[in-house]
Design an enzyme around this catalytic site. Structure first.
Site, PDB file in Angstrom:
ATOM      1  N   LYS A  53     -67.131  27.013  71.836  1.00  0.00           N
ATOM      2  CA  LYS A  53     -66.129  27.772  71.084  1.00  0.00           C
ATOM      3  C   LYS A  53     -65.120  26.838  70.433  1.00  0.00           C
ATOM      4  CE  LYS A  53     -66.899  31.746  74.011  1.00  0.00           C
ATOM      5  NZ  LYS A  53     -66.657  32.367  75.307  1.00  0.00           N
ATOM      6  N   GLN A  97     -62.310  33.206  79.675  1.00  0.00           N
ATOM      7  CA  GLN A  97     -63.748  32.996  79.886  1.00  0.00           C
ATOM      8  C   GLN A  97     -64.204  33.669  81.185  1.00  0.00           C
ATOM      9  OE1 GLN A  97     -65.969  31.410  77.710  1.00  0.00           O
ATOM     10  NE2 GLN A  97     -67.486  32.223  79.110  1.00  0.00           N
ATOM     11  N   ASP A 120     -62.142  39.250  71.845  1.00  0.00           N
ATOM     12  CA  ASP A 120     -63.412  39.538  72.509  1.00  0.00           C
ATOM     13  C   ASP A 120     -63.812  41.001  72.299  1.00  0.00           C
ATOM     14  OD1 ASP A 120     -65.038  37.679  73.665  1.00  0.00           O
ATOM     15  OD2 ASP A 120     -64.057  37.665  75.618  1.00  0.00           O
TER      16      ASP A 120
END
Length: 284
Positions: A53, A97, A120
């Site tokens: 990322k 995460q 997200d």
């Protein structure tokens, strides 16, 4: 005739080039899109995902930082860190995460991230807006799948889409996005009886169960579009999906490979959501 392969890797590269331009335009307006990632613990797979990322952000000109926290950090400490990022006007996107250590409730973490920075796409407000067809940050993997289908001008409206898998991350939201595109959607899962009987009706078949060769030739209608979301590591270290690729490509009209299929699109849509978040803050 063998299926045409939908390369997520190629499409992701194309989209990231366009994103560079979007970021440059925002920079010229004094807006500098930034993604903050929180990594709890030292899970090697999580570290690898976070590094991917970070690299993708750099590639497109998005600012990023990684906040590392110990495996034994408390839920309260993590939530406090999220609140600091919520209040930081220079941070446009926040990503924690997953998976998280057992002492931390995943849903509590998702709920604490401001829905305006939830790149997200898992906050209940964004999920609710997606359900009702309003503008929202869409979950990255399902968003990537829809983008892949549209890149090949694959018609979704009126088609029968069958989703095998019902996770909150992929299965449920991809079914909703297909419904939003006017598909007729059927969900299948571990309790579904006569799976092949249902999947053979699919014009668009989404496999998202995390099981090697869960979908074989017998599950696929001639000419169907097959999207393989699974990522399974074999004993030799190689990656494979949920679909028996060699069998499926002889029956499908389009198919996504593993690797270089849906995976690269997931991170790409995360970048797209971060740019969108920066534009939203700029306009608010």
């Amino acid at each position: 005739m063998a299926a045409e392969i939908i390369s997520g890797k190629d499409l992701a590269q194309e989209l990231r080039q366009q994103m560079k331009q979007k970021v440059t335009e925002l920079n010229n307006q004094g807006v500098f899109p930034k993604l903050s990632v929180i990594l709890v613990g030292d899970n090697p797979a999580s570290k690898s995902y976070v590094n991917g990322k970070k690299k993708a952000c750099k590639e497109t000109g998005i600012l990023s930082d990684v906040i590392e926290m110990n495996h034994d950090t408390t839920e309260a400490n993590l939530l406090q860190q999220i609140e600091k990022l919520n209040e930081d006007p220079t941070v446009h996107g926040i990503l924690v995460q997953l998976p998280l250590p057992e002492q931390i409730r995943e849903q509590k973490v998702i709920d604490t991230i401001s829905y305006t920075k939830d790149v997200d796409g898992f906050h209940p407000i964004n999920i609710g807006r997606m359900m009702t067809g309003e503008d929202a940050f869409l979950p990255c993997t399902p968003y990537g799948i829809i983008t892949m289908l549209k890149s090949k001008d694959i018609s979704i409206a009126g088609k029968h889409a069958v989703v095998v898998g019902r996770s909150n991350i992929v299965g449920k939201p991809i079914g909703q996005l297909l419904l939003n595109e006017n598909a007729t959607v059927t969900y299948c899962h571990s309790k579904t009886k006569n799976l092949a009987q249902i999947t053979k009706q699919a014009d668009i078949l989404i496999a998202a169960v995390g099981k090697v060769n869960a979908i074989r030739a017998e599950h696929i209608k001639d000419g169907a579009v097959v999207v393989d979301v699974g990522i399974n590591r074999l004993e030799d270290g190689s990656l494979t999906g949920d679909v028996d690729f060699n069998e499926a490509k002889e029956k499908a009209s389009f198919i996504t490979p593993v690797p270089r299929g849906v995976g690269p699109m997931t991170i790409t849509m995360l970048l797209e959501n971060t740019i969108k978040a920066a534009k939203g803050l700029e306009n608010s």
